[in-house]
Every structure is written in structure tokens, then in C-alpha cells.
Design a protein around this motif. Structure first.
Motif, PDB file in Angstrom:
ATOM      1  N   SER A 250      14.923 -36.757  24.667  1.00 56.80           N
ATOM      2  CA  SER A 250      14.326 -37.655  25.671  1.00 56.80           C
ATOM      3  C   SER A 250      13.646 -36.857  26.779  1.00 56.80           C
ATOM      4  CB  SER A 250      15.399 -38.569  26.265  1.00 56.80           C
ATOM      5  OG  SER A 250      15.961 -39.402  25.261  1.00 56.80           O
ATOM      6  N   ASP A 251      14.280 -35.766  27.207  1.00 50.33           N
ATOM      7  CA  ASP A 251      13.683 -34.929  28.250  1.00 50.33           C
ATOM      8  C   ASP A 251      12.430 -34.220  27.728  1.00 50.33           C
ATOM      9  OD1 ASP A 251      15.656 -35.688  29.996  1.00 50.33           O
ATOM     10  OD2 ASP A 251      16.837 -33.851  29.809  1.00 50.33           O
ATOM     11  N   ASP A 252      12.491 -33.765  26.486  1.00 47.22           N
ATOM     12  CA  ASP A 252      11.330 -33.116  25.873  1.00 47.22           C
ATOM     13  C   ASP A 252      10.164 -34.098  25.799  1.00 47.22           C
ATOM     14  OD1 ASP A 252       9.630 -31.431  24.444  1.00 47.22           O
ATOM     15  OD2 ASP A 252      10.563 -31.876  22.515  1.00 47.22           O
ATOM     16  N   PHE A 253      10.466 -35.337  25.459  1.00 48.58           N
ATOM     17  CA  PHE A 253       9.435 -36.374  25.408  1.00 48.58           C
ATOM     18  C   PHE A 253       8.756 -36.529  26.766  1.00 48.58           C
ATOM     19  CE2 PHE A 253       8.687 -40.941  26.379  1.00 48.58           C
ATOM     20  CZ  PHE A 253       7.553 -41.126  25.584  1.00 48.58           C
ATOM     21  N   LEU A 254       9.534 -36.583  27.831  1.00 52.31           N
ATOM     22  CA  LEU A 254       8.959 -36.747  29.163  1.00 52.31           C
ATOM     23  C   LEU A 254       8.069 -35.565  29.538  1.00 52.31           C
ATOM     24  CD1 LEU A 254      11.913 -38.224  31.259  1.00 52.31           C
ATOM     25  CD2 LEU A 254       9.965 -39.424  30.255  1.00 52.31           C
ATOM     26  N   ARG A 255       8.469 -34.345  29.146  1.00 48.52           N
ATOM     27  CA  ARG A 255       7.644 -33.174  29.455  1.00 48.52           C
ATOM     28  C   ARG A 255       6.288 -33.271  28.745  1.00 48.52           C
ATOM     29  NH1 ARG A 255      11.858 -33.088  31.604  1.00 48.52           N
ATOM     30  NH2 ARG A 255      10.540 -34.402  32.897  1.00 48.52           N
ATOM     31  N   ARG A 256       6.298 -33.763  27.527  1.00 50.06           N
ATOM     32  CA  ARG A 256       5.048 -33.900  26.774  1.00 50.06           C
ATOM     33  C   ARG A 256       4.150 -34.974  27.401  1.00 50.06           C
ATOM     34  NH1 ARG A 256       5.748 -31.590  21.280  1.00 50.06           N
ATOM     35  NH2 ARG A 256       7.868 -30.747  21.179  1.00 50.06           N
ATOM     36  N   VAL A 257       4.763 -36.060  27.871  1.00 50.02           N
ATOM     37  CA  VAL A 257       3.980 -37.110  28.530  1.00 50.02           C
ATOM     38  C   VAL A 257       3.402 -36.587  29.838  1.00 50.02           C
ATOM     39  CG1 VAL A 257       4.024 -39.429  29.514  1.00 50.02           C
ATOM     40  CG2 VAL A 257       5.365 -38.927  27.464  1.00 50.02           C
ATOM     41  N   GLU A 258       4.189 -35.836  30.583  1.00 52.09           N
ATOM     42  CA  GLU A 258       3.703 -35.233  31.821  1.00 52.09           C
ATOM     43  C   GLU A 258       2.470 -34.378  31.560  1.00 52.09           C
ATOM     44  OE1 GLU A 258       7.705 -34.629  34.602  1.00 52.09           O
ATOM     45  OE2 GLU A 258       7.015 -33.022  33.282  1.00 52.09           O
ATOM     46  N   LYS A 259       2.523 -33.593  30.500  1.00 45.92           N
ATOM     47  CA  LYS A 259       1.391 -32.725  30.165  1.00 45.92           C
ATOM     48  C   LYS A 259       0.136 -33.549  29.912  1.00 45.92           C
ATOM     49  CE  LYS A 259      -0.008 -29.001  27.035  1.00 45.92           C
ATOM     50  NZ  LYS A 259       0.368 -28.186  25.846  1.00 45.92           N
ATOM     51  N   GLN A 260       0.292 -34.659  29.188  1.00 47.53           N
ATOM     52  CA  GLN A 260      -0.844 -35.562  28.958  1.00 47.53           C
ATOM     53  C   GLN A 260      -1.417 -36.061  30.280  1.00 47.53           C
ATOM     54  OE1 GLN A 260       1.005 -38.505  26.204  1.00 47.53           O
ATOM     55  NE2 GLN A 260      -0.928 -38.349  25.113  1.00 47.53           N
ATOM     56  N   ILE A 261      -0.531 -36.528  31.135  1.00 44.19           N
ATOM     57  CA  ILE A 261      -0.976 -37.121  32.400  1.00 44.19           C
ATOM     58  C   ILE A 261      -1.721 -36.098  33.248  1.00 44.19           C
ATOM     59  CG2 ILE A 261      -0.194 -38.137  34.580  1.00 44.19           C
ATOM     60  CD1 ILE A 261       2.123 -39.408  32.996  1.00 44.19           C
ATOM     61  N   LEU A 262      -1.181 -34.898  33.342  1.00 45.99           N
ATOM     62  CA  LEU A 262      -1.800 -33.874  34.186  1.00 45.99           C
ATOM     63  C   LEU A 262      -3.149 -33.424  33.633  1.00 45.99           C
ATOM     64  CD1 LEU A 262       1.383 -31.787  35.075  1.00 45.99           C
ATOM     65  CD2 LEU A 262       0.087 -33.295  36.582  1.00 45.99           C
ATOM     66  N   GLU A 263      -3.332 -33.512  32.320  1.00 49.10           N
ATOM     67  CA  GLU A 263      -4.618 -33.137  31.726  1.00 49.10           C
ATOM     68  C   GLU A 263      -5.710 -34.140  32.079  1.00 49.10           C
ATOM     69  OE1 GLU A 263      -3.851 -32.771  27.556  1.00 49.10           O
ATOM     70  OE2 GLU A 263      -2.925 -30.788  27.726  1.00 49.10           O
ATOM     71  N   ALA A 264      -5.367 -35.430  32.080  1.00 51.40           N
ATOM     72  CA  ALA A 264      -6.350 -36.479  32.396  1.00 51.40           C
ATOM     73  C   ALA A 264      -5.589 -37.701  32.918  1.00 51.40           C
ATOM     74  CB  ALA A 264      -7.183 -36.841  31.171  1.00 51.40           C
ATOM     75  N   PRO A 265      -5.260 -37.720  34.215  1.00 50.93           N
ATOM     76  CA  PRO A 265      -4.408 -38.783  34.772  1.00 50.93           C
ATOM     77  C   PRO A 265      -4.978 -40.183  34.639  1.00 50.93           C
ATOM     78  CG  PRO A 265      -4.665 -36.949  36.316  1.00 50.93           C
ATOM     79  CD  PRO A 265      -5.653 -36.731  35.223  1.00 50.93           C
ATOM     80  N   GLU A 266      -6.297 -40.312  34.559  1.00 50.70           N
ATOM     81  CA  GLU A 266      -6.914 -41.641  34.577  1.00 50.70           C
ATOM     82  C   GLU A 266      -6.597 -42.473  33.341  1.00 50.70           C
ATOM     83  OE1 GLU A 266     -10.300 -38.710  33.438  1.00 50.70           O
ATOM     84  OE2 GLU A 266      -8.443 -38.719  34.598  1.00 50.70           O
ATOM     85  N   PHE A 267      -6.056 -41.843  32.296  1.00 51.71           N
ATOM     86  CA  PHE A 267      -5.803 -42.589  31.064  1.00 51.71           C
ATOM     87  C   PHE A 267      -4.340 -42.993  30.900  1.00 51.71           C
ATOM     88  CE2 PHE A 267      -9.489 -39.765  29.774  1.00 51.71           C
ATOM     89  CZ  PHE A 267     -10.426 -40.734  30.085  1.00 51.71           C
ATOM     90  N   TYR A 268      -3.545 -42.853  31.954  1.00 51.11           N
ATOM     91  CA  TYR A 268      -2.160 -43.318  31.915  1.00 51.11           C
ATOM     92  C   TYR A 268      -2.103 -44.733  32.479  1.00 51.11           C
ATOM     93  CZ  TYR A 268       2.922 -43.319  32.159  1.00 51.11           C
ATOM     94  OH  TYR A 268       4.246 -43.635  31.971  1.00 51.11           O
ATOM     95  N   LEU A 269      -1.101 -45.503  32.058  1.00 50.34           N
ATOM     96  CA  LEU A 269      -0.989 -46.900  32.485  1.00 50.34           C
ATOM     97  C   LEU A 269      -0.256 -46.974  33.827  1.00 50.34           C
ATOM     98  CD1 LEU A 269      -1.829 -49.691  31.472  1.00 50.34           C
ATOM     99  CD2 LEU A 269       0.441 -49.931  30.467  1.00 50.34           C
ATOM    100  N   TRP A 270      -1.006 -46.804  34.901  1.00 49.50           N
ATOM    101  CA  TRP A 270      -0.437 -46.719  36.239  1.00 49.50           C
ATOM    102  C   TRP A 270       0.012 -48.064  36.795  1.00 49.50           C
ATOM    103  CZ3 TRP A 270       0.866 -42.090  37.802  1.00 49.50           C
ATOM    104  CH2 TRP A 270       0.142 -40.979  37.364  1.00 49.50           C
ATOM    105  N   THR A 271      -0.321 -49.173  36.144  1.00 49.70           N
ATOM    106  CA  THR A 271       0.048 -50.489  36.677  1.00 49.70           C
ATOM    107  C   THR A 271       1.535 -50.800  36.534  1.00 49.70           C
ATOM    108  OG1 THR A 271      -0.692 -51.408  34.569  1.00 49.70           O
ATOM    109  CG2 THR A 271      -2.208 -51.581  36.441  1.00 49.70           C
ATOM    110  N   HIS A 272       2.236 -50.086  35.658  1.00 52.40           N
ATOM    111  CA  HIS A 272       3.667 -50.323  35.500  1.00 52.40           C
ATOM    112  C   HIS A 272       4.442 -49.682  36.655  1.00 52.40           C
ATOM    113  CE1 HIS A 272       3.984 -51.407  30.950  1.00 52.40           C
ATOM    114  NE2 HIS A 272       3.057 -52.079  31.575  1.00 52.40           N
ATOM    115  N   LYS A 273       5.517 -50.320  37.047  1.00 55.13           N
ATOM    116  CA  LYS A 273       6.332 -49.796  38.148  1.00 55.13           C
ATOM    117  C   LYS A 273       7.338 -48.783  37.607  1.00 55.13           C
ATOM    118  CE  LYS A 273       5.818 -53.960  40.992  1.00 55.13           C
ATOM    119  NZ  LYS A 273       6.509 -55.046  41.724  1.00 55.13           N
ATOM    120  N   ARG A 274       6.784 -47.695  37.059  1.00 56.59           N
ATOM    121  CA  ARG A 274       7.636 -46.693  36.398  1.00 56.59           C
ATOM    122  C   ARG A 274       8.593 -46.013  37.357  1.00 56.59           C
ATOM    123  NH1 ARG A 274      11.117 -44.611  34.631  1.00 56.59           N
ATOM    124  NH2 ARG A 274      11.320 -43.148  32.918  1.00 56.59           N
TER     125      ARG A 274
END
Length: 290
Positions: free
Chosen positions: A260-284
Motif C-alpha cells: 500500500s505504501d509502495d502504491f502511494l509512492r508511485r502515485v506521488e511520482k505521477q502527480i509530481l510529473e504532471a499535477p494537472e492530471f490528478y483528480l483534485w476534486t476529491h477530499k483526499r
């Protein structure tokens, strides 16, 4: 009332699905103007999320990401509608899997597969992988309150040979398939926030400690499934690439919560590469340790 809303909305949705892509994106620009400029849909949530998780950026840079996100979000929603009528040939041109061999090699190992992905860059079109695989594909989703729209979504996914499972149906279905040795690939979008009271694990996500969905990891361990991550990338408007990344072939041997932690690190990497394509409307980050 649910049926009335459905029959009023369906013709409009159907017409949109028939639009050629140039007109679809022209309409998307108009929708974006309404959603962002006129109505300001969840603008406060989006702005707070971006400021909270990307504090190293200037206010101008954060605002630029915000505007780009709304354009992407409207594109994504209309692309999802377009799924109703898109051909297989068109879909395969617009959503390309870069390394299907990695996935297909895992199928040969004779174990079911847990596929983890984020709400990032046309995650909706990832369902097209069912064109290329032999295992039955299942998508875990949150049931829509309007039962008619819920059925519509299921019907669209069945066009891609995908079976949708509500959260309540997930464990019984995996248990049943395991007993009869029916192999499947189960898609989990596990980056959103669980109820804090039900969370059994907290971890840092974008530098903030939050509760984490661990269901995919626990099910992978329980049923000895191979675990992979699907990294989506937007190449240009209307075109995407998806890459499979191996996470674990022997999940039972991995320490609890490491997947689960590894998954979050991979998602973080995606977001930092191009933040505009993450679903920011959710109250994460609504539930977080101060």
C-alpha cells in the motif's frame, strides 16, 4: 424521480457520445468555462488540495495547475461519455499500452492479478485493456445512487468485456472465483480516502499523513495474487499511454502495508510529473493528522 432524470438526460448523453472528437473537445472547452468560471465547481477543494500538497510551488504556478486541471477534468468526463460509442479501433489508437508483455507474462503464471491504479489521466479508458487479455477483468467501483445510471455505466463497461463489482460484491466474488480456480484481474483505484474510523493504516501521501485504503493489498495476500501498478500518462489531448509496473509476485512474503505504501509512492511520482492530471476534486486529505 430517478427514472425521469435518466430519460431526460440520456438523449443528451447519447448525442454527446456521437460527436466527433474535434467537436467533443470544443464542447469540453465550453463546459469548462461553465464549470470553472461560472459555477466554480469544488474550486475551494481543488485550490486547498493543490496548496496543501504542492507548497513548493508559487501561487501563480498553483493557479496554473488548477486551470489546467479543470480543462482536463471536463475532457475526461466527456471522454467517458464518448466511451458509449467509440470503436475498438479508435480506442486502441487513443489509449496505448506500452508493455503488454509484462502483464501477459503474469497471466501465464496461473494466478489472479490485483491491478492498482490512481484517479489519474483517463483512468476510465484503462478498461480497454480487456481487449488484450485472457483473464476476466473486474473493476471495483462505488455504486451510483441512481440505479438507471448505475446500469448504464455497467453496460458501457460490459462493451469492453469488463465486469463491475461494488465494494460489497468484491470479496464474495473473489472468494467464489478462487474456489473454482477462475482467474481474473481485479482493478482497484485505491488512492482516495477511506473513512478515518475504519482505517487500519496511516501513511504519508504527498507529505501528509492520511488514512490509506489497504483492501487491495490484503486481498492480494489472502488469495495470493500477483500485484501490478498501472501508470497512466496523457501524451496529448485525447491520447494516453499506460505502462504496467510489477509490484509483487509473492505478496504474502511482503511486510504488511508495504504494498500500500509502495502504491502511494508511485502515485506521488505521477502527480509530481504532471499535477494537472490528478483528480483534485476529491477530499483526499480531509482526514489527516495535524
Amino acid at each position: 424521480m430517478q427514472f425521469i432524470i435518466y430519460i431526460l438526460a440520456y438523449p443528451f448523453i447519447w448525442v454527446i457520445s456521437k460527436l466527433p472528437f474535434p467537436l467533443l473537445y470544443l464542447f469540453s472547452d465550453f463546459v469548462c468555462f461553465l464549470v470553472y468560471t461560472i459555477f466554480g465547481y469544488r474550486k475551494k477543494v481543488v485550490r486547498e488540495n493543490i496548496a496543501l500538497t504542492l507548497p513548493h510551488l508559487s501561487e501563480k504556478e498553483q493557479l496554473n495547475i488548477e486551470k489546467k486541471f479543470y480543462h482536463y477534468m471536463c475532457d475526461m468526463f466527456l471522454e467517458m461519455v464518448k466511451t458509449m460509442s467509440i470503436s475498438q479501433k479508435e480506442m486502441e489508437k487513443r489509449f496505448v499500452f506500452t508493455n503488454l508483455d509484462l502483464y501477459l507474462d503474469l497471466e501465464k503464471k496461473g494466478k489472479s492479478i490485483a491491478l492498482l491504479c490512481a484517479h489519474y489521466a483517463s483512468y476510465e479508458w484503462a478498461v480497454s485493456m480487456n481487449y488484450h487479455i485472457t483473464f476476466e477483468g473486474y473493476g471495483i467501483y462505488k455504486k451510483i445512487n441512481n440505479k438507471y445510471f448505475d446500469k448504464l455505466v455497467k453496460d458501457i463497461r460490459s462493451k469492453f468485456k469488463a465486469t463491475l463489482l461494488s465494494t460489497r460484491e468484491t470479496i464474495p466474488t473473489i472468494e467464489k472465483n478462487a474456489k473454482i480456480n477462475h482467474l481474473g484481474v481485479y482493478g482497484f483505484a485505491s488512492d482516495q480516502s477511506p473513512q478515518a474510523s475504519k482505517a487500519n493504516h496511516w501513511s504519508e501521501f504527498m507529505g501528509i499523513e492520511v488514512p490509506v485504503h489497504t483492501g487491495a493489498e490484503m486481498l492480494a495476500k489472502r488469495f495470493d495474487m500477483n500485484v501490478i501498478f498501472l501508470k497512466n500518462k496523457r501524451v496529448k489531448r485525447g491520447y494516453y499511454e499506460a505502462t504496467f509496473e510489477l509490484m509483487a509476485e509473492k505478496p504474502k512474503e511482503v511486510a504488511n502495508y508495504d504494498i500500500s505504501d509502495d502504491f502511494l509512492r508511485r502515485v506521488e511520482k505521477q502527480i509530481l510529473e504532471a499535477p494537472e492530471f490528478y483528480l483534485w476534486t476529491h477530499k483526499r486529505w480531509k482526514h489527516r493528522k495535524k
